[in-house]
Design a protein around this motif. Structure first.
Motif, PDB file in Angstrom:
ATOM      1  N   ASN A   1       0.825  -1.208   0.000  1.00 30.04           N
ATOM      2  CA  ASN A   1       0.000   0.000   0.000  1.00 30.04           C
ATOM      3  C   ASN A   1       0.856   1.253   0.000  1.00 30.04           C
ATOM      4  N   LEU A   2       1.966   1.202   0.745  1.00 26.81           N
ATOM      5  CA  LEU A   2       2.867   2.352   0.777  1.00 26.81           C
ATOM      6  C   LEU A   2       3.437   2.624  -0.610  1.00 26.81           C
ATOM      7  N   LEU A   3       3.817   1.543  -1.301  1.00 27.27           N
ATOM      8  CA  LEU A   3       4.379   1.716  -2.639  1.00 27.27           C
ATOM      9  C   LEU A   3       3.316   2.279  -3.575  1.00 27.27           C
ATOM     10  N   ASN A   4       2.079   1.781  -3.457  1.00 29.25           N
ATOM     11  CA  ASN A   4       0.991   2.299  -4.276  1.00 29.25           C
ATOM     12  C   ASN A   4       0.748   3.776  -4.020  1.00 29.25           C
ATOM     13  N   LYS A   5       0.861   4.145  -2.748  1.00 31.29           N
ATOM     14  CA  LYS A   5       0.670   5.554  -2.370  1.00 31.29           C
ATOM     15  C   LYS A   5       1.737   6.416  -3.055  1.00 31.29           C
ATOM     16  N   GLN A   6       2.975   5.900  -3.057  1.00 28.62           N
ATOM     17  CA  GLN A   6       4.060   6.616  -3.709  1.00 28.62           C
ATOM     18  C   GLN A   6       3.761   6.788  -5.200  1.00 28.62           C
ATOM     19  N   LYS A   7       3.240   5.742  -5.790  1.00 27.00           N
ATOM     20  CA  LYS A   7       2.914   5.779  -7.216  1.00 27.00           C
ATOM     21  C   LYS A   7       1.869   6.865  -7.483  1.00 27.00           C
ATOM     22  N   GLU A   8       0.833   6.902  -6.651  1.00 32.27           N
ATOM     23  CA  GLU A   8      -0.206   7.905  -6.836  1.00 32.27           C
ATOM     24  C   GLU A   8       0.339   9.314  -6.670  1.00 32.27           C
ATOM     25  N   ASP A   9       1.347   9.454  -5.820  1.00 26.55           N
ATOM     26  CA  ASP A   9       1.941  10.773  -5.609  1.00 26.55           C
ATOM     27  C   ASP A   9       2.897  11.145  -6.728  1.00 26.55           C
ATOM     28  N   GLY A  10       3.031  10.306  -7.727  1.00 24.41           N
ATOM     29  CA  GLY A  10       3.853  10.668  -8.873  1.00 24.41           C
ATOM     30  C   GLY A  10       5.301  10.234  -8.783  1.00 24.41           C
ATOM     31  N   THR A  11       5.596   9.323  -7.861  1.00 23.15           N
ATOM     32  CA  THR A  11       6.959   8.823  -7.765  1.00 23.15           C
ATOM     33  C   THR A  11       7.161   7.714  -8.805  1.00 23.15           C
ATOM     34  N   ALA A  12       8.367   7.640  -9.338  1.00 18.29           N
ATOM     35  CA  ALA A  12       8.696   6.493 -10.173  1.00 18.29           C
ATOM     36  C   ALA A  12       9.203   5.399  -9.245  1.00 18.29           C
ATOM     37  N   VAL A  13       8.425   4.312  -9.124  1.00 20.35           N
ATOM     38  CA  VAL A  13       8.794   3.254  -8.187  1.00 20.35           C
ATOM     39  C   VAL A  13       9.421   2.091  -8.948  1.00 20.35           C
ATOM     40  N   ILE A  14      10.581   1.659  -8.473  1.00 23.07           N
ATOM     41  CA  ILE A  14      11.203   0.457  -9.037  1.00 23.07           C
ATOM     42  C   ILE A  14      11.179  -0.598  -7.951  1.00 23.07           C
ATOM     43  N   PHE A  15      10.511  -1.707  -8.223  1.00 22.56           N
ATOM     44  CA  PHE A  15      10.280  -2.718  -7.197  1.00 22.56           C
ATOM     45  C   PHE A  15      10.915  -4.038  -7.631  1.00 22.56           C
ATOM     46  N   VAL A  16      11.941  -4.454  -6.896  1.00 25.22           N
ATOM     47  CA  VAL A  16      12.558  -5.737  -7.182  1.00 25.22           C
ATOM     48  C   VAL A  16      11.913  -6.773  -6.282  1.00 25.22           C
ATOM     49  N   GLY A  17      11.308  -7.771  -6.884  1.00 21.88           N
ATOM     50  CA  GLY A  17      10.607  -8.754  -6.065  1.00 21.88           C
ATOM     51  C   GLY A  17      10.964 -10.161  -6.486  1.00 21.88           C
ATOM     52  N   GLU A  18      10.568 -11.134  -5.672  1.00 22.56           N
ATOM     53  CA  GLU A  18      10.847 -12.521  -6.013  1.00 22.56           C
ATOM     54  C   GLU A  18       9.550 -13.302  -6.236  1.00 22.56           C
ATOM     55  N   ASP A  19       8.449 -12.809  -5.618  1.00 19.59           N
ATOM     56  CA  ASP A  19       7.177 -13.511  -5.743  1.00 19.59           C
ATOM     57  C   ASP A  19       6.465 -13.019  -7.008  1.00 19.59           C
ATOM     58  N   LEU A  20       6.333 -13.904  -7.990  1.00 16.14           N
ATOM     59  CA  LEU A  20       5.776 -13.478  -9.275  1.00 16.14           C
ATOM     60  C   LEU A  20       4.323 -13.039  -9.142  1.00 16.14           C
ATOM     61  N   ASP A  21       3.557 -13.676  -8.236  1.00 18.01           N
ATOM     62  CA  ASP A  21       2.168 -13.275  -8.049  1.00 18.01           C
ATOM     63  C   ASP A  21       2.094 -11.823  -7.617  1.00 18.01           C
ATOM     64  N   VAL A  22       2.992 -11.450  -6.699  1.00 11.54           N
ATOM     65  CA  VAL A  22       2.998 -10.078  -6.205  1.00 11.54           C
ATOM     66  C   VAL A  22       3.421  -9.125  -7.315  1.00 11.54           C
ATOM     67  N   LEU A  23       4.461  -9.499  -8.046  1.00 14.17           N
ATOM     68  CA  LEU A  23       4.936  -8.642  -9.136  1.00 14.17           C
ATOM     69  C   LEU A  23       3.801  -8.389 -10.138  1.00 14.17           C
ATOM     70  N   LEU A  24       3.075  -9.453 -10.463  1.00 10.29           N
ATOM     71  CA  LEU A  24       1.999  -9.321 -11.454  1.00 10.29           C
ATOM     72  C   LEU A  24       0.838  -8.510 -10.899  1.00 10.29           C
ATOM     73  N   GLY A  25       0.640  -8.587  -9.595  1.00  7.06           N
ATOM     74  CA  GLY A  25      -0.498  -7.899  -9.004  1.00  7.06           C
ATOM     75  C   GLY A  25      -0.231  -6.444  -8.709  1.00  7.06           C
ATOM     76  N   LEU A  26       1.030  -6.109  -8.440  1.00  2.77           N
ATOM     77  CA  LEU A  26       1.357  -4.777  -7.953  1.00  2.77           C
ATOM     78  C   LEU A  26       1.880  -3.857  -9.053  1.00  2.77           C
ATOM     79  N   CYS A  27       2.686  -4.415  -9.957  1.00  7.45           N
ATOM     80  CA  CYS A  27       3.430  -3.553 -10.890  1.00  7.45           C
ATOM     81  C   CYS A  27       2.602  -3.196 -12.112  1.00  7.45           C
ATOM     82  N   ASP A  28       3.073  -2.169 -12.830  1.00  8.18           N
ATOM     83  CA  ASP A  28       2.452  -1.805 -14.094  1.00  8.18           C
ATOM     84  C   ASP A  28       3.202  -2.435 -15.256  1.00  8.18           C
TER      85      ASP A  28
END
Lengths: 324, 571
Positions: free
Chosen positions: B501-528
């Motif tokens: 949720n914090l990362l999503n909040k950052q995204k809404e505020d116009g931040t460019a978020v780079i998220f390195v993850g290992e769980d593919l479900d999360v990557l697919l659900g969270l990232c653009d």
């Protein structure tokens, strides 16, 4: 050949107290205790042996062998008590090891000088030293093999403690590398939490290693007074040899067997200036050599960064099980 | 099935200072079963298991083994009762080899014989299907090998009850599969296995029963086949939570960070970044997927200015259009220079001409915010120091395996750790401790950090809580680019969702978020968008809204297969 044989044998004799100190410190450090009190413990070991021998020499029936045993036992007892001070402070109370060690060294030198000075006063001696000639000659007694020309001079002209030092170094190496107790001891020095979780009694091993190491180091002090000096105690006579012993530990990469050549090398470097015709002003430069060699050794081992040649990983750290 | 009780806990309690780690826990473990202990960070799972393993001693309560009450006062007592624990942080001696580590601490009175021990180790490895070289030194081993040594250690001691503390946290999916096969072989052999975890899918896959802990108390034990992930989550958290990540649409994306043809060689001379190019946009979460060690770490460090590069360019586009210039980032000389190039305008749109103006006048204009940029500023990050890059708003909240290693100082308290990022602010020679204290307080409250107070050294917090403090601090600084590597590694579900949720909040505020993850479900659900790395190369960029797990999985291993084929073709 004659000069070289003389130089060689002096180097061995100079190196022997360093070897005792280094082997003692290696065993101690393998348990993770950085005992900088070793120079002090060597002083205490020496003066304890001197005190024992002094009182025995006052008796009417003097038997050299018993004099040797008494000197050895009092030396071991003195070193043990000094090591126990260090153990109690750093292991049980978890005091800082460096501070405790340095304090113990200061204390040990003062302890030696105080009792040494008192004994000199007691004998009403004209000169500022105490002579234990009979015990001294028993310590430096040699076998007939010493008479075999330069060969005998180089290898058989020493008192028994020179050979004892080599034997202890070899035994320490076997103990550390070939026995279960040695494996456990090294584990304690590398990672006490792991050793503890494996069911090894960390406190016991640290106490054992530090006390055994201190007692071995103490023998180095005794050798210096009884054999090297021929039974003569002079205040501050032992000098900075204790620190050299600690330097050898680093130079020998915490391996007791490597400490044998390292100690003799340092012994040779220590007296080298006597055998070169040098102007007085050059002598201190040559006296610096053992320390320069240690710094070079540290540089090389640090650059090569081989995991096998590093100090025990938990060296200098106290251990408390529930500390997270 | 004829169930035989292996170990039983009754009314176990334990506290550390003012924190109650376990309260009145009852638990039963049977022979020949795999029991999962499930709970959030700080729910007392590890503490409870440590009491069975003899690391801690309970304040109250009793432990029964085979029906008889026992006192387990040290790890040695635990061994004597055939209990072995595999800790999350491996307890191995680096300079020893596998066999030496395995026999460590055994006093069986027999002769010390490493060769014989090695043979016994080989026997066990064959029996349960491990793959390990008993003579390999620990410092040469991969994480999964170290874990194997840990398991062998307890098996060698003849343990019948094995406790594994988050065994899968450090493993790749293939290694997890192997581990589970080994665990099943041990279960078939009649051993009791307790797994501490908070990965629900693994709980469902491997365990027979699940015991749930919450805030130190035992909430209940259920049969795995009778339960669902949703039910377990509710037991764990104590309230209903939605297991969906909200993903908002990307609004007004603008290029923020351009990475062009990066190349990087590591100390061993291996190429870790190989012609990497991509663009990170504002208001968007760019995911980075890849097998561990595919260059993720080096890439992020390169952007943060911490990694020397062979070649390539990193361009940062600073959103400054129609915003005032300040002396925070520019010197007076630079302002004059830029004005001479015609880069500024006044509020009314007229171009700024500073020629002939006195320095004092210029300073006043700048400080009053009268001079505005015409365009966004474009700058290269390669000629900037890490500090300058941070000041520009490019933030790296890197969360490596060792959470305290980068970013936080273990012996300092929460407030001081906040101050690590702010101590340069202000003009007084004394630092102002009030703002960091407020910030620490905010983070503790909003991220539900479990800590006695703000003055507790960070190293005393549990792993997940440490991570919350780190991520919270980085996000608090309103970054322009936020890089988060594995920010939820080791975190429980509830905390993970807080971070998403914090990362999503950052995204809404116009931040460019780079998220390195290992769980593919999360990557697919969270990232653009998801950038897939493979062996230091970009093997593909996919749209997270339409891509599938299989597609990404293929990209993650793609170039590896081709290189293997190439190698075999050469032979």
């Amino acid at each position: 050949m004659g000069t070289f044989a003389a130089f060689f044998s002096r180097a061995i004799m100079q190196g022997t107290p360093l070897l005792f100190g280094a082997v003692g410190e290696i065993i101690t450090e393998k348990s993770g205790n950085l005992n900088l009190g070793i120079p002090g413990i060597m002083y205490i070991g020496a003066i304890s042996g001197v005190i024992g021998a002094f009182f025995y020499e006052q008796s009417d029936y003097y038997i050299p062998a018993i004099g040797v045993v008494i000197a050895l036992l009092s030396c071991l007892l003195g070193s043990l008590l000094a090591s126990l001070i260090y153990c109690f402070l750093t292991i049980t109370l978890r005091a800082n090891q460096n501070v405790t060690g340095l304090a113990l060294t200061t204390f040990g030198v003062g302890f030696g000088n105080f009792f040494g000075g008192s004994l000199i006063k007691v004998t009403k001696s004209e000169v500022p030293y105490l002579s234990l000639a009979e015990t001294g000659s028993a310590f430096s007694a040699t076998t007939p093999l010493a008479g075999l020309g330069w060969f005998g001079k180089m290898f058989f002209s020493y008192g028994f403690m020179v050979y004892l030092a080599i034997l202890l170094a070899v035994l320490a190496s076997i103990f550390l590398n070939r026995t279960r107790a040695g494996l456990h001891l090294r584990a304690v020095g590398e990672n006490p939490a792991t050793a503890d979780a494996a069911g090894i009694n960390v406190t016991k091993h640290k106490y054992f290693a530090t006390c055994a190491g201190g007692m071995i180091a103490g023998l180095g002090g005794l050798y210096f007074v009884m054999d090297y000096m021929g039974g003569i105690w002079a205040n501050d006579g032992f000098g900075d040899r204790g620190w050299l012993a600690i330097a050898i530990v680093i130079f020998a990469l915490w391996k007791p067997v490597l400490a044998i050549p390292a100690s003799y090398l340092f012994g040779a470097l220590y007296i080298l200036f006597n055998y070169l015709s040098l102007p007085m002003s050059m002598i201190p430069i040559f006296q610096m050599l053992p320390y320069v060699v240690t710094i070079l050794a540290l540089l090389i081992t640090s650059i090569r960064n081989n995991r096998e040649k590093q100090p025990p990983a938990a060296l200098g750290l106290s251990y408390f099980r529930e500390d997270r | 099935m004829n169930k035989q009780v292996a170990i039983e806990l009754k009314g176990i309690s334990k506290h550390f200072g003012s924190i109650q780690a376990n309260r009145n826990v009852d638990l039963t473990v049977y022979r020949g079963e795999i029991l999962s202990i499930l709970g959030e960070n700080g729910s007392g799972k590890t503490t409870l298991m440590n009491m069975i393993a003899g690391i801690y001693y309970p304040d109250a309560g009793e432990i029964f083994i085979d029906g008889k009450p026992v006192a387990i006062q040290s790890p040695k007592d635990a061994f004597d009762h055939k209990i072995g624990m595999i800790h999350q942080h491996f307890k191995l001696i680096d300079v020893f080899n596998a066999t030496e580590n395995i026999v460590l601490g055994i006093e069986d009175g027999g002769k010390y014989n490493l060769a014989k021990a090695e043979e016994a180790v080989r026997e066990i490895t064959e029996k349960y299907g491990f793959e390990i070289n008993p003579q390999k030194k620990i410092y040469d081993m991969a994480v999964s090998e170290k874990q194997t040594v840990e398991i062998l250690k307890v098996l060698y001691r003849g343990a019948d009850i094995l406790i594994l503390d988050e065994p899968t946290a450090v493993l790749t999916p293939q290694e997890i599969k192997k581990l589970f096969n080994v665990l099943r072989a041990m279960r078939a052999d009649g051993k009791s296995i307790i797994i501490i975890t908070h990965k629900l899918n693994e709980v469902m896959e491997i365990s027979d029963r699940v015991a749930v802990l919450r805030k130190g108390e035992h909430i209940g034990t259920v049969e795995t086949k009778d339960t669902t992930e949703q039910q377990l989550t509710e037991m764990m958290v104590g309230r209903k939570i939605v297991l969906n990540i909200d993903r908002t649409q990307v609004e007004n994306p603008a290029d923020r960070l351009l990475v062009v043809d990066l190349n990087c060689t590591n100390q061993e001379g291996a190429k870790v970044l190989d012609h990497i190019s991509f663009t990170a946009r504002s208001g968007e979460i760019l995911g980075i997927a890849g097998i561990a060690g595919s260059g993720q770490r080096e890439l992020l460090e390169a952007i943060a200015g911490l990694q020397p590069l062979d070649s390539g360019e990193i361009v940062f586009i600073r959103p400054k259009k129609n915003l005032p210039v300040s002396f925070y980032h520019k010197t007076l000389k630079e302002v004059k220079h830029l004005a001479a190039e015609g880069k500024f305008h006044y509020e009314d749109g007229t171009p700024v001409d500073l020629s002939g103006k006195k320095n004092g006048e210029i300073k006043k204009l700048v400080n009053d915010g009268k001079i505005l940029f015409n365009e966004d500023e474009v700058m290269s990050l390669r000629d900037k120091t890490p500090l300058q890059i941070r000041e520009l708003g490019v933030r790296l909240s890197f969360v490596p395996e060792d959470r305290l290693g980068m970013g936080l100082v273990g012996n300092m308290d929460l407030i001081d750790n906040m101050m690590l990022r702010s101590y340069r602010k202000g003009n007084s020679i004394l630092v102002n401790r009030k703002p960091p204290e407020t910030l620490a307080d905010q983070i503790v409250k909003s991220l539900e950090v479990v800590t006695p107070d703000l003055h507790t050294p960070v190293r005393k917090l549990s792993g997940g809580n440490v991570q919350k403090v780190l991520v919270g601090r980085e996000i608090s600084s309103a970054p322009k680019v936020l890089m988060a590597a594995y920010p939820v590694r080791g975190l429980d579900i509830n905390s993970s969702y807080l971070i998403y949720n914090l990362l999503n909040k950052q995204k809404e505020d116009g931040t460019a978020v780079i998220f390195v993850g290992e769980d593919l479900d999360v990557l697919l659900g969270l990232c653009d968008r998801i950038l897939v790395l493979c062996g230091g190369k970009v093997s593909g960029v996919v749209d997270a809204r339409s891509a599938t797990k299989e597609e990404i999985g293929l990209l993650m291993t793609k170039s590896k297969q081709t290189t293997e084929q190439e190698v075999s073709a050469h032979e």
